[in-house]
Design an enzyme around this catalytic site. Structure first.
Site, mmCIF file in Angstrom:
data_model
loop_
_atom_site.group_PDB
_atom_site.id
_atom_site.type_symbol
_atom_site.label_atom_id
_atom_site.label_comp_id
_atom_site.label_asym_id
_atom_site.label_seq_id
_atom_site.Cartn_x
_atom_site.Cartn_y
_atom_site.Cartn_z
ATOM 1 C CE LYS A 10 -5.723 9.331 -2.935
ATOM 2 N NZ LYS A 10 -5.921 8.300 -2.349
ATOM 3 N NE ARG B 72 -17.380 -5.399 -3.976
ATOM 4 C CZ ARG B 72 -16.352 -4.616 -4.801
ATOM 5 N NH1 ARG B 72 -15.192 -4.464 -4.407
ATOM 6 N NH2 ARG B 72 -17.006 -3.633 -6.051
ATOM 7 C CD GLU C 283 -14.639 -3.676 0.582
ATOM 8 O OE1 GLU C 283 -14.024 -4.649 -0.229
ATOM 9 O OE2 GLU C 283 -13.992 -2.687 0.918
HETATM 10 C C1 LIG Z 1 -15.086 -1.706 -2.208
HETATM 11 C C2 LIG Z 1 -14.948 -1.050 -1.540
HETATM 12 N N1 LIG Z 1 -14.314 -1.080 -0.265
HETATM 13 C C3 LIG Z 1 -13.169 0.901 -0.408
HETATM 14 C C4 LIG Z 1 -13.962 1.458 -0.946
HETATM 15 C C5 LIG Z 1 -13.134 2.964 0.191
HETATM 16 N N2 LIG Z 1 -11.695 3.485 -1.022
HETATM 17 C C6 LIG Z 1 -12.417 5.468 -1.966
HETATM 18 S S1 LIG Z 1 -11.302 5.211 -3.237
HETATM 19 C C7 LIG Z 1 -10.462 4.429 -2.220
HETATM 20 C C8 LIG Z 1 -8.724 4.028 -2.136
HETATM 21 C C9 LIG Z 1 -8.613 3.628 -3.729
HETATM 22 O O1 LIG Z 1 -7.274 4.170 -3.686
HETATM 23 P P1 LIG Z 1 -7.135 3.968 -5.145
HETATM 24 O O2 LIG Z 1 -7.856 2.716 -6.239
HETATM 25 O O3 LIG Z 1 -5.846 3.760 -5.229
HETATM 26 O O4 LIG Z 1 -7.371 5.413 -6.615
HETATM 27 P P2 LIG Z 1 -6.443 6.393 -5.830
HETATM 28 O O5 LIG Z 1 -7.137 7.351 -4.569
HETATM 29 O O6 LIG Z 1 -5.218 6.513 -5.330
HETATM 30 O O7 LIG Z 1 -6.136 6.988 -7.262
HETATM 31 C C10 LIG Z 1 -10.814 3.490 -0.972
HETATM 32 C C11 LIG Z 1 -10.404 2.536 -0.227
HETATM 33 C C12 LIG Z 1 -14.843 1.993 -1.724
HETATM 34 N N3 LIG Z 1 -15.025 2.806 -2.776
HETATM 35 N N4 LIG Z 1 -14.625 0.922 -2.223
#
Ligand SMILES: Cc1ncc(C[n+]2csc(CCOP(=O)(O)OP(=O)(O)O)c2C)c(N)n1
Length: 657
Positions: free
Chosen positions: A303, A420, A392
């Site tokens: 990242k 959710r 969630e």
């Molecule tokens: C249902 C839901 N819960 C929480 C989020 C908030 N959120 C957005 S990106 C993220 C992290 C995602 O991590 P990853 O899939 O590993 O992607 P990265 O940013 O590391 O590339 C979160 C928790 C969301 N978008 N959707």
């Protein structure tokens, strides 16, 4: 397994030419323009994409580190597949900027996340390369599988279907539902696991450990070569013995790489491979492209790759504040933090305090420790802080278990993501009448994230449960007393608050009591009934109207359910105008609750005006722009009152004071 995919992740050994001097990115009108570029030109293009991300995203908060991390993966995907016909879903969609830059949106990229500009998430209205408008995590595998099955049923078997999912989104329950289904259907599906070891915060849970194991690549690479050597040295074995040894090899490979889980679910697991090595990525994608059945390709990325501060601190740089651009060594010169305290600060400080006051209180976040501003709680009271990952539904059922065991859980989740858990709110919490407090953050319009993220629907989806207390603080002064009150209540309580700066209305303190509104001023020409933090806005609007000779009262409703019928129905009966104001959909919201109660009491409601979010999706813009456009700022409320009072002059609506 017949295909020999055991390749090292080193570069092809092709010599890089001198980078071309002319910029390449502006010439990429569609992925077709990528074909024919040399390795050196791809290298230059990746750099230009990162430069463009830095140039634009330094000006406004946006998803930064995740986008820097997928540049090579995006280029490799678009050069291996033809997504004008093949199917590509980026899970969640927050890492879609490089994809936007090479699918015809470079010229508009500077407008991203601004009113009327590009959306910060996939948007099919912008491009055919974006298939779904998304922003919630976890659904990519299901959608890609559905597309594959749908295409197959319609005879379009040559269309490939690809889902790219992060290791943060991977533990979402729905992902496992999809993997299970895909393994059962045996569809040709490619799932790319973009493993950067991070959700927004460091990833959590057992699956994280499983993926960590996969990073032991040197052991794995050495191990599998060793096994291959053993097999090749055994003379003249055939049939069953060969098969057994092959199976042993696959089993060991999966075990050693942490891929066993996926193999058990019917996927063939490949990797892990270096996600910043473009030639390697392209070669692997070419290899897996025409394989049969579900495939999982494990790709390791970093990242924030390419910007030292972002890769060193991916939590801050997930969505950093405005920053000053890059210095000579590509370092960020300064982050411009600041701004006023928000409702999230008041709630998280309140949670911290009540956890000290009562040892039964626990807090649960679904991967949003940073967004919920719970870092201090996590550091100070780790035993009663639970980050369950992007799960969630589980968070709510888990809270139900904690409550049943005698604890007082607070489920701290954004209003939009809590959707959710609707069924767990119903069955595990409400139906059992368990004392779970829902702290619903970002309830209302959220600005630049747009329609996927607005907290629009929680008032209706909470108020339908018979025993759910549905409440909202009117201002900062209400926050802690309401939180304390909710923890004394013997049943579920939902408290909503917006993504907004804290405001305080000066007045004598009035304690929180179940179903009791606070009358700030009764008024003569009408009354504004605010549900939630529009209380302060209504007080300002009343002050402005007073200058125009109109005396509007203001009520801080505090509770939507149970509704303070004594106060609010009295207003409907006595006041010439009642304006309900809420930051949620008007369909089934607070104003609807007032109308329902008034109707049940047999009252005339023609002089009740409801202000709130319309029955439409609200596009991305700055929050203040959205509120102004929706008529939910001081000017909008004053205009609604003036309009209603003019209308009131019509004889059929005339009411006696
Ligand atoms: C249902 C839901 N819960 C929480 C989020 C908030 N959120 C957005 S990106 C993220 C992290 C995602 O991590 P990853 O899939 O590993 O992607 P990265 O940013 O590391 O590339 C979160 C928790 C969301 N978008 N959707």
């Amino acid at each position: 397994m017949s295909l020999e995919l055991e390749r090292q992740t080193e570069a092809d050994g092709q010599q890089c030419e001198e980078p071309a001097m002319t910029p390449i990115l502006p010439t990429i009108a569609s992925p077709a323009d990528l074909h024919g570029l040399t390795d050196a030109q791809f290298h230059q293009l990746a750099q230009e994409i990162r430069d463009e991300l830095v140039r634009v995203l330094s000006l406004r908060p946006a998803h930064f580190a995740s986008n820097l991390g997928v540049v090579e993966l995006c280029l490799a995907l678009h050069t291996t597949f033809d997504f004008s016909k093949d199917r590509l879903i980026w899970d969640t969609g927050h890492q879609i900027y490089p994809h936007k830059l090479i699918t015809g949106r470079y010229q508009e990229f500077a407008s991203i996340r601004t009113k009327g500009g590009l959306m910060g998430y996939p948007n099919p209205h912008e491009s055919d390369y974006d298939l779904f408008m998304t922003g919630h995590a976890g659904c990519s595998v299901s959608c890609a599988l559905g597309l594959k099955a749908g295409d197959r049923l319609q005879g379009q078997t040559d269309r490939h279907s690809v889902a790219v999912i992060g290791d943060g989104a991977l533990p979402s329950g729905i992902v496992f539902e999809a993997l299970n289904n895909a393994g059962g259907l045996n569809e040709n599906l490619l799932v790319i696991l973009n493993d950067n070891e991070m959700s927004i915060c460091p990833r959590v849970g057992a699956l994280a450990r499983c993926l960590d194991q996969a990073r032991l690549t040197s052991f794995y690479q050495g191990g599998k070569r060793h096994i291959r050597d053993i097999i090749s040295r055994i003379p003249l074995i055939g049939g069953v013995a060969t098969q057994l040894l092959e199976q042993l090899k696959d089993g060991l490979k999966a075990f050693m790489t942490g891929g066993m889980l996926f193999e058990e679910m019917g996927f063939r697991y490949f990797g892990p491979i270096d996600g910043h090595d473009l030639p390697t990525l392209r070669r692997w994608l070419r290899d897996v492209k025409n394989q049969k059945g579900p495939i999982l390709l494990h790709v390791l990325t970093r990242k924030g790759h390419g910007v030292p501060e972002a890769s060193a601190d991916p939590v801050t740089y997930h969505t950093p504040p405005v920053f000053e651009k890059i210095g000579p060594g590509r370092e960020i010169l300064s982050l411009k933090r600041g701004g006023s305290k928000a409702y999230t600060d008041a709630i998280s400080a309140g949670i911290h305090q009540v956890m000290h006051e009562d040892k039964r209180v626990c807090v649960i976040t679904a991967a949003m420790c940073q967004g919920n501003k719970l870092e201090k709680v996590r550091a100070d009271l780790p035993e009663r802080f639970f980050d369950v990952g992007i799960c969630e539904s589980h968070a709510v059922a888990f809270a139900a278990g904690l409550a049943k065991a005698g604890l007082r859980p607070i489920v701290d989740i954004y209003s939009t993501f809590l959707q959710r858990s609707f069924d767990q709110i119903f069955q595990e919490v409400a139906l059992q009448n368990l004392p779970v407090v829902f702290a619903m953050d970002r309830a209302g319009v959220v600005g630049a994230d747009g329609p996927t993220h607005h907290g629009t629907y929680d008032i209706p989806y909470m108020r339908i449960f018979p025993n759910m207390v549905v409440a909202a603080p009117g201002d900062e002064a209400d926050v802690l007393p309401m939180l304390r009150w909710s923890l004394q209540h013997d049943g579920p309580v939902a408290i909503r608050y917006p993504k907004a700066a804290l405001e305080k209305v000066e007045r004598p303190a009035q304690p929180i009591e179940l179903g009791q509104a606070e009358v700030f001023d009764w008024g003569e020409d009408g009354v504004l009934v605010a549900y939630g933090t529009f209380f302060a806005t209504c007080v300002k609007a009343a002050a402005q109207l007073r200058q125009e000779g109109l005396h509007l009262g203001v009520i801080n409703a505090r509770f939507c359910k149970p509704l303070d019928k004594g106060t609010i129905l009295k207003a409907v009966e006595e006041q010439p105008l009642v304006v309900t104001v809420e930051e949620g959909t008007l369909e089934g919201g607070f104003g609807s609750a007032v109308l329902e109660a008034a109707n049940a009491a047999g009252l005339d409601t023609r002089h009740v005006v409801r202000l709130g979010l319309p029955d439409a999706y609200v596009e991305h813009a700055e929050r203040h722009e959205q509120l102004a456009d929706l008529g939910l700022d001081v000017a909008g409320i004053c205009a609604a009152v003036r309009k209603a009072l003019d209308r009131k002059a019509a004889p059929e609506l005339e009411r006696s004071r």
